[in-house]
Design an enzyme around this catalytic site. Structure first.
Site, PDB file in Angstrom:
ATOM      1  N   HIS A  99      45.282  47.542  37.115  1.00 30.26           N
ATOM      2  CA  HIS A  99      44.668  48.850  37.307  1.00 30.26           C
ATOM      3  C   HIS A  99      45.485  49.867  36.510  1.00 30.26           C
ATOM      4  O   HIS A  99      46.683  49.672  36.280  1.00 30.26           O
ATOM      5  CB  HIS A  99      44.730  49.316  38.766  1.00 30.26           C
ATOM      6  N   ASP A 102      48.596  50.989  38.366  1.00 33.71           N
ATOM      7  CA  ASP A 102      49.694  50.017  38.441  1.00 33.71           C
ATOM      8  C   ASP A 102      50.638  50.184  37.269  1.00 33.71           C
ATOM      9  O   ASP A 102      51.837  49.935  37.388  1.00 33.71           O
ATOM     10  CB  ASP A 102      49.172  48.573  38.362  1.00 33.71           C
ATOM     11  N   GLU A 230      33.266  43.640  41.980  1.00 35.52           N
ATOM     12  CA  GLU A 230      33.939  42.775  42.952  1.00 35.52           C
ATOM     13  C   GLU A 230      33.478  43.133  44.365  1.00 35.52           C
ATOM     14  O   GLU A 230      33.799  44.207  44.866  1.00 35.52           O
ATOM     15  CB  GLU A 230      35.454  42.920  42.840  1.00 35.52           C
ATOM     16  N   GLU A 266      36.069  37.265  45.199  1.00 36.57           N
ATOM     17  CA  GLU A 266      37.371  36.957  45.802  1.00 36.57           C
ATOM     18  C   GLU A 266      37.188  36.131  47.070  1.00 36.57           C
ATOM     19  O   GLU A 266      36.315  36.421  47.899  1.00 36.57           O
ATOM     20  CB  GLU A 266      38.132  38.232  46.130  1.00 36.57           C
ATOM     21  N   HIS A 269      37.661  38.221  50.357  1.00 34.86           N
ATOM     22  CA  HIS A 269      36.537  39.113  50.619  1.00 34.86           C
ATOM     23  C   HIS A 269      35.322  38.337  51.112  1.00 34.86           C
ATOM     24  O   HIS A 269      34.571  38.821  51.973  1.00 34.86           O
ATOM     25  CB  HIS A 269      36.173  39.884  49.343  1.00 34.86           C
ATOM     26  N   ASP A 294      38.754  35.959  41.967  1.00 35.75           N
ATOM     27  CA  ASP A 294      40.084  36.284  42.470  1.00 35.75           C
ATOM     28  C   ASP A 294      40.426  35.211  43.495  1.00 35.75           C
ATOM     29  O   ASP A 294      39.724  35.055  44.501  1.00 35.75           O
ATOM     30  CB  ASP A 294      40.103  37.655  43.139  1.00 35.75           C
ATOM     31  N   ASP A 305      42.541  41.545  55.364  1.00 36.75           N
ATOM     32  CA  ASP A 305      42.702  40.948  54.041  1.00 36.75           C
ATOM     33  C   ASP A 305      44.191  40.764  53.741  1.00 36.75           C
ATOM     34  O   ASP A 305      44.843  41.667  53.213  1.00 36.75           O
ATOM     35  CB  ASP A 305      42.055  41.890  53.015  1.00 36.75           C
ATOM     36  N   ASP A 307      45.678  38.641  51.657  1.00 38.28           N
ATOM     37  CA  ASP A 307      45.973  38.394  50.241  1.00 38.28           C
ATOM     38  C   ASP A 307      47.132  37.411  50.041  1.00 38.28           C
ATOM     39  O   ASP A 307      48.083  37.678  49.299  1.00 38.28           O
ATOM     40  CB  ASP A 307      46.302  39.703  49.519  1.00 38.28           C
ATOM     41  N   ASP A 337      44.776  37.369  42.974  1.00 42.34           N
ATOM     42  CA  ASP A 337      44.825  38.644  43.698  1.00 42.34           C
ATOM     43  C   ASP A 337      45.541  38.394  45.025  1.00 42.34           C
ATOM     44  O   ASP A 337      44.956  38.446  46.109  1.00 42.34           O
ATOM     45  CB  ASP A 337      43.408  39.162  43.927  1.00 42.34           C
TER      46      ASP A 337
END
Length: 433
Positions: A99, A102, A230, A266, A269, A294, A305, A307, A337
Site C-alpha cells: 500500500h 506502508d 478484494e 483471501e 475473508h 491472498d 481476521d 491473518d 497477507d
C-alpha cells in the site's frame, strides 16, 4: 547491507530430509509441476504492510515490535525498503505487494503524500534493478486514516471521495511505473455502521463510478495489469459492500465492469463470509473473475481476521486444485497477507514464517497437481452429472413445463436418490496429501 537480518542465510531447497530451520523442504522453485516451474505456478509475494509496517498491535493491545525503520521520515522509509529487499533476497521470492501508506511517510497534504510516494517509488525502482523480485500488485490504503472512517468511494463527504480518487490515481501510476502485474482495491471502510444514516443506492452508485474511473485511467496510461477487488464481509464495518465473490460479481454486473475487473480472494475473508476458501475460488473461476489470492488463515477459536500464515496442506491442496482447474495464475499469484504473532519478536521469526508457509503451499500445489492428473475426482464429478449429457437431459433444458409434465406422466418417472459419495471423495483427496 543492513544489520537486521545478519547471520541469517539465504533459504534454499534442501528436500524433505534436509537439516536446519532456514531451508525449504518442499518448495523447489525449479521443480516441474504439470510441465511448469513451481515458482511460476505459485508466484509467491511478500506483503509489505504485514512484514514491515505492522507494529504488533491487535484490538486489545498496542505495539510489541520494535524495528529500526519505524518512524515518520523518508530516511526510515528507505531503510525499510533496504531491509525489505534483503528479505526478498533471503527468501528468493519473485514478488512483493504494498500500500502507499506502508511505503511512504504520511504528509500533511495530498501534494506531500504524492511527492513522498513518487520518491519512494523511484527508490523501489532502483532496488529492483539488482533484485529478482518484481511487483505483484500495488494498492492504496483508504481505511486507516480517520478521514476514511465513513469510507472512501462511499463516503458522504465529496472531499473524501476526491482525496481517495486522487490517491488511487497516484498509486495506480506508481504500480505502472514499477511494472506491477495487478492493482488491487480493498474497501476496508466501504460499508456502513448503521442503516439509520446510510443511503445504500447513493453509496453503491458512487462506488461504481469510482471503480469506472479507475478502469478508465488504467486504459489511459496503458497499464496492462489486472484491476482486482478484494472481497471482505465485515470488520471493521458492520457490513461491507464487497461481502464475498457473489456480491462483488453482482456489483460488477450492475455497473458493467464484469469484463474489466477480477478478484483477489483471501482465505481469511472467505471464512469470515461463512464460506470455505475453495468455494470462493471455485465460484470466481466459474464466473471468469479469478485473478489472484491472498493466502493466510484465521484461528478457529477467534471470530476475527487473525491473518496467520498457512500451515494446513489439506487446505492448500483444495485451494490450488481450484486454481489449477481454472488454468493457473496468469498475472495473479500467492500473496502472504499474513503477519507473525505479536510475541514473535526476532528477525528470524519473520523469515521462518514465510518458509513454513511456502512449504505448505508447495505441498498443496504438488498434491493438487497429482489429483488433477489422476483424474478420479473429475471422473466422479462427470459421472454424477452424466444424465445431463445425453439427448434426454439436454432436451429437458429446451423444453417447457407442460411438455415435461407430459413426459413424467407418460413414462411414469419415479426418481430414486443416488449417493453423493462424499466420504469416498474425501478419502480420495487424502491419498494425495
Amino acid at each position: 547491507m543492513t544489520a537486521f537480518f545478519q547471520d541469517i542465510p539465504k533459504v534454499t531447497y534442501q528436500g524433505p530430509d534436509g537439516e536446519g530451520d532456514f531451508i525449504y523442504r518442499h518448495y523447489d522453485p525449479d521443480a516441474l509441476v504439470l510441465g511448469k516451474r513451481m515458482e511460476d505456478h505459485l508466484r509467491f509475494s511478500v506483503a509489505y504492510w504485514h512484514s514491515f509496517a505492522w507494529t504488533g498491535g491487535d484490538p486489545f493491545g498496542g505495539q510489541t515490535l520494535e524495528r529500526p525503520w519505524f518512524g515518520d521520515g523518508m530516511a526510515e522509509a528507505k531503510l525499510k525498503a533496504d531491509v525489505a529487499f534483503e528479505m526478498f533476497d533471503i527468501l528468493g521470492v519473485p514478488f512483493f505487494c504494498f500500500h502507499d501508506a506502508d511505503a511512504r511517510p504520511e504528509g500533511a497534504t495530498f501534494a506531500e503524500n504524492k511527492r513522498n510516494l513518487e520518491e519512494i517509488t523511484e527508490y523501489f525502482a532502483a532496488k529492483m534493478e539488482s533484485s529478482k523480485t518484481r511487483l505483484l500488485w500495488g494498492t492504496a490504503n483508504l481505511f486507516s486514516h480517520r478521514r476514511f472512517m465513513a469510507g472512501a468511494a462511499t463516503n458522504p463527504d465529496p472531499d473524501v471521495f476526491a482525496w481517495s480518487a486522487a490517491t488511487v490515481k497516484t498509486c495506480l501510476e506508481a504500480t505502472h511505473r514499477l511494472g506491477g502485474a495487478n492493482y488491487v482495491l480493498w474497501g476496508g471502510r466501504e460499508g456502513y455502521e448503521t442503516l439509520l444514516n446510510t443511503d445504500l443506492k447513493r453509496e453503491a452508485d458512487h462506488a461504481g463510478r469510482f471503480l469506472s474511473m479507475v478502469v478508465e485511467h488504467k486504459h489511459k496510461i496503458g497499464f496492462q495489469g489486472q484491476i482486482l477487488i478484494e472481497p471482505k464481509p465485515q470488520e471493521p464495518t458492520k457490513h461491507q459492500y464487497d461481502f464475498d465473490v457473489a456480491t462483488v460479481y453482482g456489483f460488477l454486473k450492475r455497473y458493467g465492469l464484469e469484463n474489466e475487473v477480477k478478484l483477489n480472494i483471501e482465505q481469511g475473508h472467505a471464512l469470515l463470509a461463512g464460506h470455505s476458501f475453495e468455494h470462493e475460488l471455485a465460484l470466481a473461476a466459474s464466473l471468469g473473475i479469478l485473478g489472484s489470492i491472498d493466502m493466510n488463515r484465521n484461528d478457529v477459536q477467534s471470530g476475527w481476521d487473525t491473518d496467520q500464515f498457512p500451515n494446513n496442506p489439506l487446505e492448500a491442496t483444495l485451494a490450488y486444485y481450484e486454481v489449477l482447474k481454472a488454468g493457473g495464475f496468469t498475472q495473479g499469484g500467492t500473496n502472504f497477507d499474513a503477519h507473525i504473532r505479536r510475541q514473535s519478536l526476532d528477525p528470524a521469526d519473520l523469515i521462518l514464517s514465510h518458509v513454513g508457509a511456502m512449504d505448505t503451499c508447495a505441498r498443496g500445489l504438488v498434491a493438487a497437481a497429482a489429483l488433477l492428473e489422476n483424474g478420479a475426482l473429475e471422473e466422479a464429478r462427470a459421472a454424477r452429472y452424466a444424465g445431463w449429457d445425453g439427448e434426454e437431459g439436454k432436451a429437458l433444458l429446451s423444453s417447457s413445463l407442460e411438455a415435461i409434465e407430459a413426459k413424467v406422466l407418460a413414462e411414469n418417472i419415479i426418481p430414486e436418490p443416488r449417493s453423493g459419495r462424499q466420504e469416498r471423495l474425501e478419502n480420495l483427496i487424502n491419498r494425495f496429501i
